[in-house]
Design an enzyme around this catalytic site. Structure first.
Site, PDB file in Angstrom:
ATOM      1  CE  LYS A 121      -4.352  -1.769   1.324  1.00  0.00           C
ATOM      2  NZ  LYS A 121      -5.565  -1.761   2.083  1.00  0.00           N
ATOM      3  CE  LYS A 202      -6.170  -7.763  -0.938  1.00  0.00           C
ATOM      4  NZ  LYS A 202      -6.932  -7.643   0.262  1.00  0.00           N
ATOM      5  CE  LYS A 205     -13.341  -3.332   1.855  1.00  0.00           C
ATOM      6  NZ  LYS A 205     -12.068  -3.252   2.547  1.00  0.00           N
TER       7      LYS A 205
HETATM    8  N1  AQP Z   1      -9.665 -10.926  -2.641  1.00  0.00           N
HETATM    9  C1  AQP Z   1     -10.001 -11.445  -1.485  1.00  0.00           C
HETATM   10  N2  AQP Z   1     -10.268 -12.779  -1.387  1.00  0.00           N
HETATM   11  C2  AQP Z   1     -10.635 -13.337  -0.204  1.00  0.00           C
HETATM   12  N3  AQP Z   1     -10.765 -12.621   0.943  1.00  0.00           N
HETATM   13  C3  AQP Z   1     -10.520 -11.284   0.882  1.00  0.00           C
HETATM   14  N4  AQP Z   1     -10.564 -10.310   1.817  1.00  0.00           N
HETATM   15  C4  AQP Z   1     -10.225  -9.139   1.234  1.00  0.00           C
HETATM   16  N5  AQP Z   1      -9.947  -9.318  -0.058  1.00  0.00           N
HETATM   17  C5  AQP Z   1     -10.126 -10.635  -0.324  1.00  0.00           C
HETATM   18  C6  AQP Z   1     -10.953 -10.509   3.200  1.00  0.00           C
HETATM   19  O1  AQP Z   1     -12.012  -9.619   3.485  1.00  0.00           O
HETATM   20  C7  AQP Z   1     -11.901  -9.162   4.827  1.00  0.00           C
HETATM   21  C8  AQP Z   1     -11.991  -7.672   4.879  1.00  0.00           C
HETATM   22  O2  AQP Z   1     -10.872  -7.050   4.354  1.00  0.00           O
HETATM   23  P1  AQP Z   1     -10.509  -5.545   4.782  1.00  0.00           P
HETATM   24  O3  AQP Z   1     -11.470  -4.598   4.259  1.00  0.00           O
HETATM   25  O4  AQP Z   1     -10.346  -5.437   6.221  1.00  0.00           O
HETATM   26  O5  AQP Z   1      -9.109  -5.300   4.162  1.00  0.00           O
HETATM   27  P2  AQP Z   1      -8.408  -5.887   2.945  1.00  0.00           P
HETATM   28  O6  AQP Z   1      -8.004  -7.275   3.228  1.00  0.00           O
HETATM   29  O7  AQP Z   1      -7.311  -4.924   2.661  1.00  0.00           O
HETATM   30  O8  AQP Z   1      -9.543  -5.870   1.826  1.00  0.00           O
HETATM   31  P3  AQP Z   1      -9.583  -5.227   0.400  1.00  0.00           P
HETATM   32  O9  AQP Z   1     -10.876  -5.571  -0.212  1.00  0.00           O
HETATM   33  O10 AQP Z   1      -8.381  -5.559  -0.377  1.00  0.00           O
HETATM   34  O11 AQP Z   1      -9.617  -3.684   0.675  1.00  0.00           O
HETATM   35  P4  AQP Z   1      -8.601  -2.540   0.404  1.00  0.00           P
HETATM   36  O12 AQP Z   1      -8.338  -2.530  -1.062  1.00  0.00           O
HETATM   37  O13 AQP Z   1      -9.353  -1.329   0.878  1.00  0.00           O
HETATM   38  O14 AQP Z   1      -7.390  -2.820   1.217  1.00  0.00           O
HETATM   39  C9  AQP Z   1     -10.603  -9.731   5.382  1.00  0.00           C
HETATM   40  O15 AQP Z   1     -10.897 -10.884   6.144  1.00  0.00           O
HETATM   41  C10 AQP Z   1      -9.831 -10.102   4.149  1.00  0.00           C
HETATM   42  O16 AQP Z   1      -8.943 -11.170   4.381  1.00  0.00           O
END
Ligand code: AQP
Length: 337
Positions: A121, A202, A205
């Site tokens: 990030k 992966k 969001k």
């Molecule tokens: N691609 C993914 N596949 C499976 N699980 C996922 N998680 C996130 N992306 C995937 C799981 O969703 C939960 C919430 O995640 P988070 O919002 O706390 O942070 P993150 O892991 O950083 O999720 P994102 O979607 O990638 O958001 P951004 O881009 O904002 O950082 C967690 O349990 C995560 O493992």
């Protein structure tokens, strides 16, 4: 460390950042599993809005506040029982930030600089604040405040939960037994859903926000979902076996399997020799079938805003009762207060 709680069930804690729209990866990797196993545990699910502030220029204040409510409503819409789960918004409790400060003082800087999510990030952002580096310490505070046994998350969070254990062990060694040691619970299927437009990375969001076709968001309409699935990256072959297909096809097969619970053998037999158009059409059907009831439950919950606010306030009180006890143990142990 023995848990001071009447329930014999394990304590489960997890959360999602209300940073942008939740996607099918968040659902398959996390939310769905919370709902599937909710009866086996004593559950606390948090909307981690303090974490969403770690990239403050990404999100406007009024959007963050609204997103926090939407994510809480989505937790319930994805199947969490309103009566038996504590769902609350992190910033409604001061205990999380306070506990994070204490843990900051016992966490070596090098542990945080090694985190792969921080590295990824910080490379993407034009400028980064301390909060981004400190993200896993706040996450450790979230988890440890509730005497958590299990943290159901996707694969990307494994390293952070291991760090939480290390932080807890170090604190216990320095100040005496204070924390229960939690463990990550990662699903067998769909622990890492990949981007539809870039199956090597992966689904995320923050990426989806700027790249239509990267993700399937839980609140997307049918037309948008269809467009995203139909334009998903595949290859010029016809290979639909899990072990042999290309990354994009494996991703589609994995999502299909996670949503339908069919066995790998049954899925390979169903799609053999049929071409990727058929696989995409079937996946679209499975996604729509999954999301339709979620979206209608979500709309129902959001239509009663006062009811949702009351519920979140009541749940924040219930969470505070547990968190305040642990924070007070931390202060006692360290000579504060
Ligand atoms: N691609 C993914 N596949 C499976 N699980 C996922 N998680 C996130 N992306 C995937 C799981 O969703 C939960 C919430 O995640 P988070 O919002 O706390 O942070 P993150 O892991 O950083 O999720 P994102 O979607 O990638 O958001 P951004 O881009 O904002 O950082 C967690 O349990 C995560 O493992």
């Amino acid at each position: 460390m023995k848990k001071d709680q009447a329930s014999k069930k394990p304590r489960v804690f997890s959360g999602v950042q209300p940073s942008h729209d939740l996607h099918i990866g968040n659902y398959i990797g996390a939310l769905r599993n919370w709902a599937l196993k909710q009866h086996l545990s004593d559950n606390i699910f948090c909307v981690v809005d303090l974490h969403a502030l770690t990239l403050p220029e990404d999100i406007k204040p009024e959007v963050l506040r609204e997103n926090s409510r939407k994510v809480a409503a989505l937790y319930y819409a994805c199947g969490l029982d309103i009566e038996t789960n504590i769902v609350f918004i992190q910033s409604h409790l001061h205990e999380h930030a306070e506990a994070a400060w204490i843990l900051n003082c016992t966490t070596p800087l090098g542990w945080l600089q090694r985190m792969t999510q921080f590295k990824a990030k910080s490379e993407q952002a034009a400028s980064i604040g301390m909060g981004l580096l400190d993200y896993p310490v706040l996450q450790a505070a979230d988890i440890l405040l509730y005497d958590t046994d299990e943290v159901p998350v996707g694969e990307d969070q494994r390293q952070h939960i291991e760090l939480t254990r290390d932080i807890a062990i170090r604190f216990n060694n320095l100040f005496g037994e204070t924390f229960v040691l939690p463990k990550a619970v990662i699903p067998e299927e769909g622990a890492k859903v990949m981007g539809l437009d870039e199956p090597e990375a992966k689904m995320s969001k923050s990426v989806a926000r700027n790249r239509p076709g990267h993700a399937i968001n839980l609140l997307d309409n049918e037309k948008t979902i269809k467009k995203a699935i139909m334009s998903a990256v595949t290859d010029s072959e016809k290979e639909t076996r899990f072990e042999h297909a290309s990354a994009g096809v494996i991703n589609l097969l994995t999502m299909y399997r996670a949503l339908t619970h069919e066995s790998r053998d049954a899925i390979e037999a169903r799609f053999e020799g049929k071409g990727y158009g058929f696989l995409k059409k079937e996946l679209l059907g499975a996604v729509l079938e999954t999301l339709k009831p979620i979206q209608s439950k979500f709309n129902e919950i959001m239509a009663d805003r006062d009811g949702l606010e009351r519920l979140l306030a009541k749940n924040a009180d219930a969470a505070r009762e547990i968190a305040a006890k642990t924070l007070s143990k931390m202060k006692e142990a360290t000579g504060l207060g």
